[in-house]
Motif scaffolding. Structure first.
Motif, PDB file in Angstrom:
ATOM      1  N   LEU A 187       0.844  -1.198   0.000  1.00 59.73           N
ATOM      2  CA  LEU A 187       0.000   0.000   0.000  1.00 59.73           C
ATOM      3  C   LEU A 187       0.879   1.247   0.000  1.00 59.73           C
ATOM      4  O   LEU A 187       0.598   2.225  -0.699  1.00 59.73           O
ATOM      5  CB  LEU A 187      -0.918  -0.010   1.228  1.00 59.73           C
ATOM      6  CG  LEU A 187      -1.833   1.208   1.339  1.00 59.73           C
ATOM      7  CD1 LEU A 187      -2.849   1.226   0.205  1.00 59.73           C
ATOM      8  CD2 LEU A 187      -2.544   1.229   2.683  1.00 59.73           C
ATOM      9  N   THR A 188       1.955   1.183   0.763  1.00 58.24           N
ATOM     10  CA  THR A 188       2.852   2.327   0.809  1.00 58.24           C
ATOM     11  C   THR A 188       3.520   2.554  -0.542  1.00 58.24           C
ATOM     12  O   THR A 188       3.712   3.696  -0.958  1.00 58.24           O
ATOM     13  CB  THR A 188       3.907   2.122   1.912  1.00 58.24           C
ATOM     14  OG1 THR A 188       3.249   1.641   3.081  1.00 58.24           O
ATOM     15  CG2 THR A 188       4.608   3.417   2.246  1.00 58.24           C
ATOM     16  N   HIS A 190       2.152   1.977  -3.415  1.00 58.79           N
ATOM     17  CA  HIS A 190       1.139   2.685  -4.206  1.00 58.79           C
ATOM     18  C   HIS A 190       1.075   4.155  -3.810  1.00 58.79           C
ATOM     19  O   HIS A 190       0.968   5.032  -4.663  1.00 58.79           O
ATOM     20  CB  HIS A 190      -0.238   2.048  -3.994  1.00 58.79           C
ATOM     21  CG  HIS A 190      -0.430   0.776  -4.742  1.00 58.79           C
ATOM     22  ND1 HIS A 190      -0.552   0.717  -6.109  1.00 58.79           N
ATOM     23  CD2 HIS A 190      -0.509  -0.503  -4.316  1.00 58.79           C
ATOM     24  CE1 HIS A 190      -0.709  -0.534  -6.494  1.00 58.79           C
ATOM     25  NE2 HIS A 190      -0.678  -1.303  -5.422  1.00 58.79           N
ATOM     26  N   ALA A 191       1.118   4.410  -2.496  1.00 57.39           N
ATOM     27  CA  ALA A 191       1.016   5.783  -2.004  1.00 57.39           C
ATOM     28  C   ALA A 191       2.165   6.623  -2.546  1.00 57.39           C
ATOM     29  O   ALA A 191       1.974   7.750  -3.004  1.00 57.39           O
ATOM     30  CB  ALA A 191       1.022   5.793  -0.473  1.00 57.39           C
ATOM     31  N   TRP A 194       1.417   7.458  -6.219  1.00 60.99           N
ATOM     32  CA  TRP A 194       0.386   8.420  -6.582  1.00 60.99           C
ATOM     33  C   TRP A 194       0.670   9.813  -6.042  1.00 60.99           C
ATOM     34  O   TRP A 194       0.365  10.805  -6.682  1.00 60.99           O
ATOM     35  CB  TRP A 194      -0.991   7.944  -6.110  1.00 60.99           C
ATOM     36  CG  TRP A 194      -1.414   6.703  -6.832  1.00 60.99           C
ATOM     37  CD1 TRP A 194      -1.584   5.464  -6.294  1.00 60.99           C
ATOM     38  CD2 TRP A 194      -1.663   6.569  -8.235  1.00 60.99           C
ATOM     39  NE1 TRP A 194      -1.935   4.567  -7.277  1.00 60.99           N
ATOM     40  CE2 TRP A 194      -1.992   5.217  -8.477  1.00 60.99           C
ATOM     41  CE3 TRP A 194      -1.652   7.464  -9.307  1.00 60.99           C
ATOM     42  CZ2 TRP A 194      -2.297   4.745  -9.749  1.00 60.99           C
ATOM     43  CZ3 TRP A 194      -1.959   6.991 -10.566  1.00 60.99           C
ATOM     44  CH2 TRP A 194      -2.280   5.641 -10.776  1.00 60.99           C
ATOM     45  N   GLN A 195       1.203   9.934  -4.858  1.00 60.78           N
ATOM     46  CA  GLN A 195       1.435  11.248  -4.256  1.00 60.78           C
ATOM     47  C   GLN A 195       2.618  11.136  -3.314  1.00 60.78           C
ATOM     48  O   GLN A 195       2.446  10.949  -2.109  1.00 60.78           O
ATOM     49  CB  GLN A 195       0.198  11.706  -3.466  1.00 60.78           C
ATOM     50  CG  GLN A 195      -0.847  12.407  -4.283  1.00 60.78           C
ATOM     51  CD  GLN A 195      -0.347  13.705  -4.874  1.00 60.78           C
ATOM     52  OE1 GLN A 195       0.636  14.266  -4.389  1.00 60.78           O
ATOM     53  NE2 GLN A 195      -0.997  14.165  -5.919  1.00 60.78           N
ATOM     54  N   LYS A 197       4.665  13.322  -2.194  1.00 60.79           N
ATOM     55  CA  LYS A 197       4.796  14.393  -1.195  1.00 60.79           C
ATOM     56  C   LYS A 197       3.820  14.166  -0.032  1.00 60.79           C
ATOM     57  O   LYS A 197       4.170  14.335   1.130  1.00 60.79           O
ATOM     58  CB  LYS A 197       4.537  15.761  -1.843  1.00 60.79           C
ATOM     59  CG  LYS A 197       5.642  16.191  -2.781  1.00 60.79           C
ATOM     60  CD  LYS A 197       6.957  16.367  -2.022  1.00 60.79           C
ATOM     61  CE  LYS A 197       8.137  16.374  -2.991  1.00 60.79           C
ATOM     62  NZ  LYS A 197       9.295  15.679  -2.463  1.00 60.79           N
ATOM     63  N   LEU A 198       2.599  13.776  -0.395  1.00 51.98           N
ATOM     64  CA  LEU A 198       1.615  13.518   0.656  1.00 51.98           C
ATOM     65  C   LEU A 198       2.059  12.334   1.514  1.00 51.98           C
ATOM     66  O   LEU A 198       1.923  12.349   2.745  1.00 51.98           O
ATOM     67  CB  LEU A 198       0.244  13.244   0.020  1.00 51.98           C
ATOM     68  CG  LEU A 198      -0.893  12.900   0.981  1.00 51.98           C
ATOM     69  CD1 LEU A 198      -1.077  14.008   2.018  1.00 51.98           C
ATOM     70  CD2 LEU A 198      -2.194  12.695   0.218  1.00 51.98           C
ATOM     71  N   ALA A 199       2.622  11.321   0.862  1.00 49.96           N
ATOM     72  CA  ALA A 199       3.096  10.169   1.613  1.00 49.96           C
ATOM     73  C   ALA A 199       4.189  10.596   2.595  1.00 49.96           C
ATOM     74  O   ALA A 199       4.208  10.171   3.752  1.00 49.96           O
ATOM     75  CB  ALA A 199       3.618   9.099   0.658  1.00 49.96           C
ATOM     76  N   GLU A 200       5.085  11.459   2.134  1.00 45.34           N
ATOM     77  CA  GLU A 200       6.149  11.925   3.020  1.00 45.34           C
ATOM     78  C   GLU A 200       5.573  12.709   4.185  1.00 45.34           C
ATOM     79  O   GLU A 200       6.051  12.607   5.316  1.00 45.34           O
ATOM     80  CB  GLU A 200       7.152  12.783   2.246  1.00 45.34           C
ATOM     81  CG  GLU A 200       8.094  11.936   1.427  1.00 45.34           C
ATOM     82  CD  GLU A 200       9.061  12.765   0.596  1.00 45.34           C
ATOM     83  OE1 GLU A 200       9.135  13.993   0.802  1.00 45.34           O
ATOM     84  OE2 GLU A 200       9.736  12.166  -0.243  1.00 45.34           O
ATOM     85  N   VAL A 204       6.153   8.826   5.544  1.00 45.64           N
ATOM     86  CA  VAL A 204       6.739   7.778   4.703  1.00 45.64           C
ATOM     87  C   VAL A 204       8.037   8.298   4.091  1.00 45.64           C
ATOM     88  O   VAL A 204       8.041   9.371   3.494  1.00 45.64           O
ATOM     89  CB  VAL A 204       5.764   7.377   3.577  1.00 45.64           C
ATOM     90  CG1 VAL A 204       6.425   6.383   2.633  1.00 45.64           C
ATOM     91  CG2 VAL A 204       4.479   6.824   4.155  1.00 45.64           C
TER      92      VAL A 204
END
Lengths: 332, 289, 256, 434
Positions: A187-188, A190-191, A194-195, A197-200, A204
């Motif tokens: 899942l990470t 995928h994250a 897709w995004q 910056k948002l994951a960071e 993440v």
């Protein structure tokens, strides 16, 4: 109830895969061995693309596994299956080293950067006759030692025996990749795709996850290379050049990369077309023309890949991934 | 030694000339359409085969054949845009695969039409400008250098001075924003594809008498062109030209004074180094995916 | 004297020749809704990006509970308890609402690849799911858990952005222009959610250029102009501050 | 049935017996009243070489040549096997110069198409085929003798023993032009270039010609040869040696040598399409260019000791069907077929072991350029290369002419140690190949 049906279906698939080579001609059995190895290669390629980066160096990484395993077994006498594992690890380690410069780049730069890194490795193989054998590569690589399990006498020169060995290894690897993808780690990935910056922002370490996907994928690719090297008995730099990479890329994209099975489907369909159907129809010398035409038609008319055909037939279970990730499958 | 250095400089100048023509076309197509045109080397090859088909027969004058090569390959570019890249505009990976398919088709067609072995192109001129015994510039090579300067100069004027050029540059910067300003994406894509393909074709046509023409000749130029546009920065036409000159000089000098295989390793390593230091290339600005 | 939760100390950021933030200092107290405002180009967003680790400051420091935060990368800042949201509706559009929230739980339930393969992380997965559902519930999104995030209504997308942040159990949430593009009704609902968030013990720092929108919301406001601190105080003080009025009026006069 | 077959492990003996069973069905069919249809009997030969892709130039023209050969033989009644005439049929398989595809191809040709002999280009694909050859005992031929090793007794290199024959050109040149004393070499860095470099170094040393610098290697992907030529000419050599450059390199290198003002001697292994080089340079420039592959319209090839069937007519026919495509590989595969046909008719059988035995009986065999002996133990560990005389060609007045036939074994008996020394330096001896 449903899990019971699923179990039955899997048993059916297993039996079919075991019976498969007996329904094929001798040369088709040979092609089946390489096809099974390529399934592992293309599945590992998808793992790499999960974080959103497309590499043109994956086949060279496969070659790293092949060369490493060949050298370990030939020069140091390492037991072949162990050499294969070590070869896979070497590929993963080299990938970790490469990830430092490569993951400073993204998108198109990463694509070409990975190509350049791969070419440098290939030129090193060519340039250094010791220990890589130069342009002729390494020959006389020891095969997997034959074993007799009572029910089956495994003579690994024989494609059926080697197919069973490869099938077992590849199935296990696919299961591992499936577990990884259907886990919070997947899942990470995928994250990050897709995004990032948002994951960071959610804590993440995007680069670490990109590296992780790259390293895992490279390990599996290296194993695929080792499986191939010990069957053919030889490796050389041209077997891992950009033309081979182009095939892997087209398998993945023509199959579609949104699902786990898409690239595998692409690999199987295109290989059967190219190696069996077109040759069988007598297009020995015009195969590239027809194959090229099929590539164009498939991306034009099946932009989401062959997997979208399957998607139309099977009802989509939208939440199945979520259920897997949160561990709900045990309860269901 | 002075002679050797001077001759090496002339050799490098020629390499820089045809490499810039190929690389600028590749950059233009990528910039405007966002598609990695893997078949770009085969467009180069196609330009060379136009010369094989028309000039080897001997009826058509060479410079007319070069002009036909430019136009013909440009039209093939339009065909690619129309049949593949336009329907795949929002699918860059699909575009990449389609260009690979197109590459295979071109190679196969040329192999069938002209054979798998190298094709023959008679020389256009054998005149040589001799600066000394060991410093000599063949006129054929001078033509390539001159044509590259003229064509790239014309392209530069076109981009800076005309409305189309402005539209093209705007699209290369930001496609959506350009569309909002009333620039037709279809039209700019057509122009970019025509110019990009025509430049590759004319480079192939100009160099055909100097290199060996065979169905797989595109491979070696596209690798060099990729290195060049990465070093230059994929958004930048000027960067592509500067990087082409730099790469040609470094590669030629290392080959002359050291070894050809080492020159390849040096070229690739320099490119990786540039990417590590400045991940968007020397003259690139935006971080495009 | 107690150390403030989040301190910005003589923070400076230069881009080439331009100084976007110039010796800025302010502090955010625990359990506050703290607004960072200022006219366009005042350097709010740059400050915000500096705090969240998106940029590295040219000089100066940011501290959380006295510990240095500046210089860390974004995910490291997040792991210390300062989590940001993004302008507009930046979400994992292809993932479901629940999956979005699950990413938010990354810090507390950091996945382990070996445990994931072997299946030893069932407890973590349940914990993460519980935490994600809790965060969704807080913003009233639980019923939409299976919807693809890209398909949500605009207001729900904003709420989901905050839910992702909340799932990380942050001490401080940084909100980047949360009211942009919202109608008054949506704005009102969003303000209620923010107060509820603060009351649950989360400190909020929000950047907003619309001064009016947050006057009623913030406990404390810092106003910037041209990269520098212009004024600081509670909403009443800010509203009455002549320098602030001048800055905003000056800005609007220019615009007019 | 095949399950049991494999379960017991696939040994060569078992394979041959099963193949015999299969062919036995054919024999049975033939001994019944069908004997009338003897003309319909077919013997199949596999052609396993690259037919597409960048290496196709080494396979496709050879297949074209074989097709002409087969047509002629079949028109003349076919091959006599034990008193019965058989038509020859070629089964091509495109190995794309890839060992994995070659392995599948070899399996198909042997076990599904029932071929009796497989011709290969050799090189990279060979290691993939080698275990198949070992297990099945199928007879294979290669154009690249560096594939030979004691591991495979059924692989032969009967057409050319590249690059050893290059010594004949150097020897001849040193005798006719004793004034030439210095040389430089350039070569592509690949499997054909490197052993050839070693051979030329040995031949130059034997002839007392001094190398002005170490051989210059270039990448096989090179297209612009101006830097390489500039580098070579900087030494002012009397001989420029192009090693085993392919036509794609020979042409632009010659063009550059001409343009950069070189006027000395050029020596090369091949000069395919040399008329085109002349057109790009000049007749005077190319006068005296020495290489090793004759045009088959050369009257010298009508001599009695030449074993290639009707070389002049073959050349004419080939040039007519594939204009401008004649080159070294065009005749080599066909010449192997001449040798094979003779052995089959001698043995009265097309079975691989019988044919091999007939072919190697007495240690000599009829090579295209005259009777030659099975040779090569020193270099390849096995005497499976057919070596005898080889022609030296020079360009005279714009046409390639055979100047002499020279004996390769004679040269080797005198200078063998030199060759081994240089081969060892480039890791080219059979026991050095990893």
């Amino acid at each position: 109830m449903r899990s019971g049906l699923a179990l039955l279906a899997w048993i059916g698939v297993g039996v079919a895969l075991i019976a498969l080579p007996h329904g094929l001609s001798f040369s088709q059995q040979e092609i089946l061995v390489f096809l099974t190895i390529n399934v592992l290669l293309v599945a590992s390629y998808r793992m790499l693309t999960l974080t959103g980066e497309w590499s043109l160096g994956h086949v060279v990484i496969m070659g790293v596994g092949a060369y490493a395993s060949a050298l370990y077994s030939k020069h140091f006498g390492v037991f072949v299956p162990a050499a294969m594992l070590l070869g896979a690890m070497t590929a993963a380690l080299i990938a970790m080293g490469l990830s430092y410069p490569l993951f400073r780049m993204k998108g198109f730069y990463f694509l070409i950067g990975s190509f350049a890194a791969g070419e440098i490795i290939r030129l090193l193989w060519k340039r250094f006759r010791e220990p890589f054998g130069g342009v002729k590569g390494i020959t006389g690589i020891p095969p997997v030692p034959d074993v007799n399990l009572g029910i089956w006498d495994f003579v690994f020169f024989d494609p059926i025996s080697y197919y069973y060995f490869v099938l077992a290894v590849v199935s296990f690897c696919l299961w591992l990749m499936w577990r990884i993808e259907r886990s919070p780690v997947g899942l990470t990935f995928h994250a990050v795709h897709w995004q990032d910056k948002l994951a960071e922002a959610a804590g993440v370490n995007a680069r670490a996850y990109r590296t992780l996907a790259f390293v895992i994928a490279s390990g599996f690719a290296g194993l695929a290379g080792a499986l191939q090297a010990h069957y053919i008995g030889a490796v050389n730099p041209t077997s891992f050049d950009i033309e081979q990479m182009v095939f892997v890329l087209t398998w993945a994209i023509v199959g579609g990369t949104a699902t786990f099975y898409g690239p595998i489907l692409g690999c199987i369909v295109l290989t059967v077309l190219n190696e069996i159907v077109l040759r069988g129809l007598g297009f020995e010398q015009t195969r590239p023309l027809i194959y090229g035409l099929l590539l164009i038609l498939s991306v034009l008319f099946l932009p989401k890949g062959l997997e979208s055909l399957v998607g139309r037939v099977l009802p989509r279970r939208a939440t199945s991934r979520t259920r897997a990730i949160i561990g709900a499958e045990e309860k269901a | 030694m002075i002679d050797l250095i001077a001759q090496t400089g002339l050799n490098a100048l020629y390499a820089a000339a045809y490499l810039s023509l190929v690389a600028v076309g590749l950059v233009l197509i990528f910039g405007v359409m966002g598609i990695v045109n893997f078949a770009h080397g085969e467009l180069f090859m196609l330009g060379a085969y136009v010369v094989v088909a028309l000039y080897a027969g001997g009826q058509v004058p060479y410079l007319a054949v070069v002009a036909i090569g430019l136009a013909f390959v440009g039209v093939v570019g339009l065909l690619m845009e129309w049949t593949m890249f336009r329907p795949l505009r929002d699918n860059p990976l699909g575009g990449l695969v389609a260009s690979i398919g197109f590459l295979m088709i071109l190679q196969a067609l040329v192999s069938m039409g002209f054979g798998v072995r190298m094709a023959h192109v008679p020389p256009f001129t054998q005149d040589v400008i001799a600066f000394s015994d060991r410093v000599r510039l063949p006129v054929q090579r001078l033509i390539v250098i001159g044509a590259a300067v003229v064509l790239l100069g014309a392209l530069w004027l076109f981009l800076k001075r005309t409305r189309f050029g402005w539209a093209l540059r705007a699209s290369a910067q930001d496609r959506e924003a350009a569309a909002l300003q009333g620039i037709s994406i279809n039209q700019t894509a057509r122009i970019a594809m025509f110019i990009g393909a025509a430049l590759a074709g004319v480079a192939g046509a100009l160099t055909a008498p100097l290199i060996s023409v065979n169905p797989h000749m595109g491979h070696s130029v596209i690798v060099a062109a990729f290195i060049v546009i990465i070093v230059g920065g994929v958004g930048s036409l000027e960067g592509a030209v500067i990087a082409a000159v730099a790469y040609a000089f470094i590669h030629t000098i290392v080959t002359t004074f050291w070894d050809g295989v080492i020159a390849d390793i040096v070229g690739l390593s320099l490119m990786l180094l540039v990417l590590i230091v400045k991940p968007t290339g020397l003259f690139g600005t935006a971080d495009r995916a | 004297m107690t150390i403030p939760l989040l301190e910005v100390d003589r923070l400076t950021m230069r881009f080439g020749g331009l100084t976007a933030v110039d010796g800025l200092s302010f502090a955010v107290g625990h359990g506050m809704i703290h607004g960072l405002i200022g006219p366009n180009g005042a350097g709010k967003t740059t400050t915000f990006n500096l705090i969240s680790g998106f940029y590295r400051p040219s000089s100066g420091e940011i501290r959380l509970r006295g510990e240095k935060l500046s210089g860390l990368r974004m995910h490291e800042v997040a792991r210390r308890g300062v989590v940001r949201t993004f302008q507009h509706s930046t979400l994992f559009a292809e993932l479901s609402v629940l999956e979005n929230a699950l990413i938010g739980t990354h810090i507390r339930f950091r996945p382990n690849i070996f445990a994931a393969i072997a299946g030893w992380d069932a407890e973590d997965r349940r914990g993460a799911r519980a935490r994600a559902e809790e965060a969704l519930d807080f913003f009233g999104l639980l019923t939409l858990a299976d919807v693809r995030a890209g398909d949500l209504a605009h207001g729900h997308q904003r709420a989901l952005g905050m839910a992702v942040a909340l799932a990380a159990d942050p001490d401080v949430i940084l909100l980047d222009e949360p009211f942009t593009g919202m109608n008054p009704e949506e704005t009102g609902r969003m303000m209620t959610l923010m107060r509820k968030l603060r009351d649950s013990g989360v400190t909020i720092l929000l950047v907003e250029h619309d001064m009016q929108a947050i006057m009623g919301l913030c406990d404390r406001i810092t106003c910037m102009s041209f990269g520098k601190l212009l004024a600081e105080g509670d909403p009443g003080e800010i509203r009455g501050n002549p320098a602030v009025i001048e800055a905003y009026l000056g800005g609007s006069r220019d615009v007019a | 049935m095949f399950v049991n077959f494999f379960r017991s492990g696939l040994s060569r003996r078992r394979f041959l017996s099963s193949a015999a069973t299969l062919s036995g069905i054919g024999v049975l069919g033939a001994t019944l009243p069908r004997k009338v249809f003897a003309q319909d009997q077919v013997v199949r030969v596999g052609f396993l070489a690259p037919l597409t892709g960048p290496v196709a130039a080494w396979g496709k023209p050879g297949l074209d040549g074989c097709m002409i050969w087969a047509e002629w033989i079949n028109e003349a009644g076919g091959i006599d096997i034990g008193g019965e005439k058989h038509r020859v049929e070629f089964i091509p398989y495109d190995d794309e110069y890839d060992p994995a595809k070659a392995r599948a191809g070899a399996t198909k040709l042997i076990r599904e198409d029932g071929v009796k002999f497989i011709m290969m280009l050799g090189g990279d694909p060979w290691p993939g085929v080698q275990p198949v050859a070992e297990r099945t005992g199928m007879l294979f031929s290669t154009l690249l003798p560096s594939d030979l090793s004691p591991d495979t007794t059924t692989l032969i290199a009967p057409a050319e023993v590249h690059p050893i024959y290059n010594v004949t050109g150097v020897e001849w040149l040193a005798e006719t032009r004793p004034d030439l004393k210095t040389a430089v070499i350039c070569a592509q860095d690949d499997a054909l270039g490197l052993p050839s470099v070693a051979t030329y170094l040995a031949a130059f040393e034997a002839a007392g010609i001094e190398m002005l610098e170490a051989p210059i290697l270039f990448d096989p992907a090179t297209t612009d040869f101006a830097p390489v030529v500039t580098r070579m000419l900087a030494r002012n050599p009397q001989i420029v040696c192009l090693d085993t450059c392919y036509a794609d390199y020979v042409h632009p290198i010659c063009e550059q040598l001409f343009q950069q003002g070189y006027e000395g001697q050029i020596l090369s292994c091949t000069a395919d399409f040399y008329e085109q080089i002349i057109e790009k340079t000049s007749k005077e420039f190319m006068e005296g260019f020495v290489f090793q592959f004759p045009d088959f319209d050369d009257p010298e090839l009508n001599a009695d000791f030449i074993n290639f069937q009707e070389p002049n007519r073959f050349y004419e026919e080939y040039a007519q069907r594939f204009p401008g495509q004649w080159g070294a590989v065009s005749w080599e595969y066909a010449s192997i077929m001449d040798l094979w046909k003779a052995a089959v008719e001698k043995a009265g059988s097309a079975e691989p072991d019988a044919v091999l035995a007939a072919m190697t009986e007495g240690g000599t065999a009829p090579h295209a350029f005259g009777e030659a002996r099975w040779w090569g133990r020193d270099l390849f560990g096995i005497d499976n290369a057919l070596v005898g005389n080889w022609p030296v060609i020079a360009i005279e007045d714009g046409k390639a002419r055979i100047k002499a036939f020279r004996s390769i074994p004679d040269w080797y008996d005198k200078h063998g140690e030199l060759l081994k020394k240089h081969m060892a330096a480039y890791n080219q001896l059979w026991d050095q190949r990893s």
